[in-house]
Design a protein around this motif. Structure first.
Motif, PDB file in Angstrom:
ATOM      1  N   VAL A   3       0.842  -1.198   0.000  1.00 29.51           N
ATOM      2  CA  VAL A   3       0.000   0.000   0.000  1.00 29.51           C
ATOM      3  C   VAL A   3       0.877   1.247   0.000  1.00 29.51           C
ATOM      4  CG1 VAL A   3      -1.748   1.284   1.275  1.00 29.51           C
ATOM      5  CG2 VAL A   3      -1.883  -1.194   1.143  1.00 29.51           C
ATOM      6  N   ILE A   4       1.941   1.210   0.801  1.00 31.04           N
ATOM      7  CA  ILE A   4       2.871   2.332   0.814  1.00 31.04           C
ATOM      8  C   ILE A   4       4.247   1.828   0.388  1.00 31.04           C
ATOM      9  CG2 ILE A   4       3.964   4.147   2.217  1.00 31.04           C
ATOM     10  CD1 ILE A   4       1.705   3.855   4.210  1.00 31.04           C
ATOM     11  N   ASN A   5       4.817   2.490  -0.594  1.00 30.52           N
ATOM     12  CA  ASN A   5       6.181   2.153  -0.965  1.00 30.52           C
ATOM     13  C   ASN A   5       7.011   3.439  -1.035  1.00 30.52           C
ATOM     14  OD1 ASN A   5       8.172   0.229  -1.746  1.00 30.52           O
ATOM     15  ND2 ASN A   5       8.076   1.158  -3.793  1.00 30.52           N
ATOM     16  N   VAL A   6       8.005   3.499  -0.170  1.00 29.89           N
ATOM     17  CA  VAL A   6       8.859   4.688  -0.115  1.00 29.89           C
ATOM     18  C   VAL A   6      10.265   4.279  -0.522  1.00 29.89           C
ATOM     19  CG1 VAL A   6       9.825   6.461   1.398  1.00 29.89           C
ATOM     20  CG2 VAL A   6       7.491   5.671   1.755  1.00 29.89           C
ATOM     21  N   GLY A  64      -0.771   2.367  -5.181  1.00 29.24           N
ATOM     22  CA  GLY A  64      -0.546   2.251  -6.620  1.00 29.24           C
ATOM     23  C   GLY A  64      -0.362   3.574  -7.337  1.00 29.24           C
ATOM     24  N   VAL A  65      -0.492   4.689  -6.617  1.00 29.21           N
ATOM     25  CA  VAL A  65      -0.350   5.999  -7.262  1.00 29.21           C
ATOM     26  C   VAL A  65       1.018   6.594  -6.922  1.00 29.21           C
ATOM     27  CG1 VAL A  65      -1.294   8.328  -7.474  1.00 29.21           C
ATOM     28  CG2 VAL A  65      -2.827   6.385  -7.062  1.00 29.21           C
ATOM     29  N   ALA A  77      -5.422  12.102  -5.066  1.00 29.62           N
ATOM     30  CA  ALA A  77      -4.823  10.943  -4.402  1.00 29.62           C
ATOM     31  C   ALA A  77      -5.002  11.013  -2.887  1.00 29.62           C
ATOM     32  CB  ALA A  77      -3.339  10.861  -4.757  1.00 29.62           C
ATOM     33  N   ARG A  78      -5.038  12.231  -2.341  1.00 30.65           N
ATOM     34  CA  ARG A  78      -5.152  12.386  -0.887  1.00 30.65           C
ATOM     35  C   ARG A  78      -6.493  11.905  -0.358  1.00 30.65           C
ATOM     36  NH1 ARG A  78      -2.555  17.990  -1.315  1.00 30.65           N
ATOM     37  NH2 ARG A  78      -0.404  17.687  -0.642  1.00 30.65           N
ATOM     38  N   GLU A  79      -7.498  11.854  -1.232  1.00 29.23           N
ATOM     39  CA  GLU A  79      -8.811  11.363  -0.789  1.00 29.23           C
ATOM     40  C   GLU A  79      -8.698   9.964  -0.196  1.00 29.23           C
ATOM     41  OE1 GLU A  79     -11.750  11.498  -3.883  1.00 29.23           O
ATOM     42  OE2 GLU A  79     -11.070  13.469  -4.555  1.00 29.23           O
TER      43      GLU A  79
END
Lengths: 242, 219
Positions: A3-6, A64-65, A77-79
């Motif tokens: 979900v999160i990729n940094v 994914g964004v 995207a923040r929604e």
């Protein structure tokens, strides 16, 4: 699924390097606690995930964004990224119910009936149905934070960011907020939580990441991290607070 | 002391008509000034440099010169430049509206910066677009804080409106002067007109108090 990729995140304020080369990957449904001494950059790290802070360098992909891609519509995207702040930041001129229906009505453009129905269900979930017509200033800190969590959930986010959600609360109100967060974790929500509540990190988190001076020093399962931290800095930190 | 109030009685309807004449352009000027002032305030907090520069230069010009001069330039000098025969009414609205917007923009800018930064962050985090956030979240809170200052500006504008008497516009003030000249007695008509101005400002203050009460829900 991540979900999160940094990847290789750097953040500087002027000459001050706050985050240095942070990379992390968080899976769907995972609850990750970010801990570290004050000034370690943990809040900045969290705020980079929804671009409240613009990273100096690095790549952030959420649900994914590719947020750091200049072509991405960040507002849109923040929604999908819920955020809960230390100081709640409820809208003081709107009632509790209006705080919850505002974004669904104005941003997602759902019908009023649908927004209110969902809002009432969320209030029920955080145990504040009777406060729906109150204004935020008449609520206690714990109640405000529960409303803030419900407000973030009203947009049906893919993940939730918590920035020290219990740090501004009186001690007797910490539990009611943590209970809501635990419930949320159990429901399978992906959560990234900056916290000083080691109890929460130990009990609820699937993973703990430890930041110090802008570096990701150590990460691991809470039981391993708390009982046998690998790094000196984490040991020092835990000695001081536990 | 030779006050004789009976002499102005035939002129009372004439002077009372001035209330509406004054109110007409004061109301339009207030609305015009408020809208332009809000836009200027948004320019001032914008991240776009030319907009900020424009708004600052504008404010500096309109605050830095006398209102009566601005009125004269619009009424007397603009026709010379463009050949357009501008009416006193339009000149008055332009002068008062543009002048007031400079003051209003400063008031609103201060109001916006006084709103907790967390409000912006909370709205941004929910995915609320900038325009909507300003209209629904920031401006209502800013307005509540600056209402007393804003009312003050509207009261000033109402009283300063008497300056249009200098371009021959038949407002309340001008009518008082006309009656004075007709009667060769100035005290009675001027005092009469003065009481009306005071009454108008009182009504404005009461409206301000009422709005303030309405906006303080949630405190």
């Amino acid at each position: 699924m991540s979900v999160i990729n940094v990847e290789h995140l750097y953040k500087s304020f002027g000459k001050n390097d706050v985050l240095k080369d942070i990379s992390i990957n968080i899976k769907q449904g995972e609850v990750v606690s970010v801990i570290g001494p004050s000034g370690s950059g943990k809040s900045t790290f969290l705020r980079c995930i929804n671009l409240l802070e613009q990273p100096t360098e690095g790549k952030i992909t959420v649900a994914g964004v590719a947020l750091t891609d200049p072509k991405t519509n960040v507002t849109k995207a923040r929604e999908k990224i819920g955020m809960v702040f230390q100081h709640f930041h409820l809208f003081p001129h709107l009632t509790v119910l209006e705080n919850l229906t505002y974004a669904p009505l104005k941003v997602k453009r759902v019908s009023k009936a649908e927004a209110e129905e969902k809002a009432l269900a969320l209030l029920e979930r955080v145990g504040l149905s009777d406060k729906k017509d109150s204004y935020p200033n008449s609520l206690s800190g714990g109640q405000k934070q529960r409303v803030a969590i419900a407000r973030a959930l009203s947009m049906e986010p893919d993940l939730m960011l918590f920035d020290e959600p219990t740090s501004a609360l009186d001690p007797e109100m910490v539990k009611e907020v943590l209970d809501v967060m635990k419930d949320l974790a159990q429901s399978g929500m992906t959560m990234l939580v900056v916290t000083h509540e080691m109890g929460f990190a130990r009990e609820v988190a699937d993973r703990v990441i430890f930041l110090d001076q802008g570096l990701l020093i150590e990460e691991g399962k809470p039981e391993e991290f708390f009982s046998a931290p690998k790094s000196e800095r984490a040991k020092d930190f835990l000695d001081k607070i536990l | 002391m030779n006050l004789d109030w009976s002499q102005i009685v035939p002129y009372i309807p004439f002077m009372l008509e001035g209330i509406w004449v004054t109110l007409q352009f004061v109301i339009v000027s207030i609305i015009f000034g408020f809208i332009v002032g809000t836009v200027l305030a948004l320019f001032k907090i914008s991240s776009i440099k030319p907009l900020r520069f424009f708004a600052d230069a504008y404010t500096s010009m309109f605050r830095g010169t006398p209102l009566i001069l601005q009125l004269m330039i619009i009424y007397l000098a603009v026709p010379q430049l463009t050949g357009y025969d501008i009416s006193p009414f339009l000149s008055a609205i332009l002068a008062f509206g543009l002048n007031s917007s400079a003051y209003v923009s400063e008031i609103i800018r201060a109001g916006i910066s006084a709103v907790d930064k967390g409000q912006t962050e909370a709205a941004v985090a929910l995915g609320v677009p900038y325009r909507q956030m300003m209209i629904d979240i920031i401006l209502p809170q800013a307005l509540k804080n600056i209402l007393p200052a804003l009312m003050n500006e509207f009261i000033t504008l109402t009283k300063e409106s008497a300056i249009v008497s200098t371009i021959g516009y038949l407002d309340l003030m001008r009518r008082g002067q006309v009656v004075g000249a007709n009667l060769y007695r100035n005290f009675e008509p001027l005092l009469f007109v003065g009481l009306i101005y005071w009454g108008l400002v009182m009504v404005l203050s009461l409206i301000g108090k009422w709005v303030e009460g309405r906006l303080s829900v949630g405190d």
